[in-house]
Design an enzyme around this catalytic site. Structure first.
Site, mmCIF file in Angstrom:
data_model
loop_
_atom_site.group_PDB
_atom_site.id
_atom_site.type_symbol
_atom_site.label_atom_id
_atom_site.label_comp_id
_atom_site.label_asym_id
_atom_site.label_seq_id
_atom_site.Cartn_x
_atom_site.Cartn_y
_atom_site.Cartn_z
ATOM 1 C CG ASP A 63 -3.759 5.319 -2.935
ATOM 2 O OD1 ASP A 63 -2.823 4.729 -2.208
ATOM 3 O OD2 ASP A 63 -4.617 4.759 -2.198
ATOM 4 C CG ASP A 119 -1.895 0.961 0.946
ATOM 5 O OD1 ASP A 119 -2.021 1.968 -0.094
ATOM 6 O OD2 ASP A 119 -2.745 1.348 2.384
#
Length: 483
Positions: free
Chosen positions: A354, A155
């Protein structure tokens, strides 16, 4: 519950001349020019410096296997629509949390600089925007000596790397055995005075060794435990010693059965900084496939990469920004106002990349223009009703059950400097059910004044290409068909 373990004589004039000469000569040969940097930026530069690297660090390419979550861990859904709904609901919550974090960071920074120097302002408790497990990607990484392998959620929006550790209370159920630090000869708890501990926002007043961490996420997920150093291994490609990771003894939330989080964010405690990586890259395969790809560190961008500047927000260093200036559809450009794609002096706005957000989010007026332009050129595609369930609102959908081979508009991202990245239909449409309904994988912001919000390029637009974060040269590269 675990226990928190004399005045100088003047030089003759000729000596002054010689000293000035050599000073000037050495200055002109230096590859660095003098600059003024903030304290946080200086700290960041130190952590990326090769002179600061630990002896076990290496500039060779280190690689981890990267898998869609659903190909590794069985998900508790009876039908695909429920899975998609869960993914997208959490996706919208993540986007909201990212914006909330940035707003809090900006507000905290402004308050700090608005008060008198002797008044202390504590940073607010920022939550990490978890990559939702069902729509995330898992990296297989080795931890400890002897090596034990675990699946961690990769992440870019998370800062701390951690995994569940024994003893833990409570623990959540995970697919791998829980890590036992007592069985690893390389496990070493960090002290409060360590640089790694003082880099944690919440540990500025740590007094009792060992150092502890707490990572808070949306949906009341959290992990808390010892902050320690460990050896991490990258399959057969190598290992790095003394990497700061969290050893979670108190954990809440399921995390989709993953053993923890691999935090790829841009802060000093982020994994790339901890292993002194010059870069990292990933290729995201379709999240519904059984295929896998790789997460690489220290590899050069492929030669066909579209390279654009990587921008760090001085108010919050966690995220990676780019200057996306427009979206072109069938040759017609939808421009994004500079006030939206550039980070403002107050730290608001801008466009970040992202890995954990699926649907790209734009300010409402930009999204509306993108949508209307797309609809104009997608008339050959059979329309379908929107996908609207609570927080999930996708208003532009098509029935592709007949699997049409044409009629798809061309689409590309336009970056500052004239760089263009072409997108495939699989990058701009997302399947939402088993009957063939696909929707435009973009949405408009729904919170407050859109010009004050960040935009997010989601992972749908990144799938099928290698995305390289060149940390040394401050570039992001996008290379199609390099998985």
């Amino acid at each position: 519950m675990y226990m928190a373990r004399k005045a100088q004589r003047p030089f003759p004039s000729i000596n002054i001349f010689i000293i000035l000469f050599f000073f000037f000569f050495s200055f002109t040969l230096s590859p660095f020019s003098p600059q003024v940097v903030s304290a946080s930026a200086f700290k960041r530069l130190q952590l990326f410096s090769t002179e600061e690297a630990q002896p076990s660090s290496t500039s060779s390419v280190l690689s981890l296997s990267l898998h869609p979550h659903s190909s590794i861990i069985k998900l508790p859904y009876d039908n695909y629509s429920d899975l998609v709904l869960s993914r997208l609901a959490s996706d919208r919550a993540r986007a909201k949390l990212i914006n909330s974090n940035i707003e809090r960071a900006v507000s905290t920074f402004n308050r700090r600089h608005a008060v008198k120097p002797d008044v202390q302002v504590q940073p607010e408790d920022l939550k990490t925007p978890l990559t939702h497990s069902e729509g995330g990607y898992l990296a297989r990484i080795g931890v400890g000596q002897p090596v034990k392998e675990f699946h961690l959620i990769a992440d870019t929006g998370s800062q701390i790397t951690w995994l569940q550790c024994l003893p833990c209370d409570p623990c959540y159920e995970q697919s791998d055995p829980i890590f036992d630090p007592s069985g690893s000869s390389s496990f070493s708890p960090l002290s409060c005075a360590s640089q790694e501990c003082t880099s944690l926002e919440k540990n500025q007043n740590c007094k009792a060794d060992p150092c502890t961490y707490k990572a808070s996420y949306g949906d009341n997920f959290s992990s808390m435990g010892e902050f320690a150093t460990e050896t991490v291994s990258f399959g057969s490609s190598g290992s790095v010693d003394k990497v700061a990771i969290g050893c979670g003894h108190t954990n809440q939330g399921g995390f989709g059965g993953a053993a923890g989080i691999l935090g790829l964010g841009g802060t000093p405690v982020g994994f790339p900084s901890q292993i002194r990586a010059t870069s990292f890259s990933y290729c995201l395969v379709d999240m519904d496939s059984n295929s896998s790809s790789s997460l690489e560190f220290n590899s050069a961008p492929p030669g066909d990469s579209v390279l654009v500047p990587l921008i760090i927000n001085p108010r919050i260093e966690a995220y990676y920004y780019v200057e996306l200036t427009g979206v072109t559809i069938n040759g017609e450009k939808v421009s994004i106002p500079a006030s939206d794609y550039q980070i403002g002096e107050d730290g608001r706005g801008g466009i970040l990349v992202d890995s954990g957000t699926a649907i790209t989010e734009f300010p409402t007026q930009v999204y509306n223009s993108v949508r209307d332009t797309f609809v104009k050129y997608a008339r050959a595609l059979p329309p379908a009703s929107g996908f609207d369930y609570g927080p999930v609102k996708l208003d532009t959908c098509y029935d592709l059950s007949s699997e049409p081979t044409d009629g798809y508009p061309t689409m590309s991202f336009e970056f500052h400097g004239g760089k263009t990245l072409s997108l495939r239909p699989a990058n701009y449409l997302i399947r939402v059910d088993t009957s063939g309904k696909h929707c435009l994988a973009f949405t408009g912001s729904s919170e407050r004044v859109s010009s004050e919000r960040v935009s997010i390029i989601g992972n749908r637009q990144q799938q099928g290409m290698r995305v390289t974060y060149d940390l040394t040269n401050k570039l992001i590269g996008f290379s199609p068909n390099q998985c």
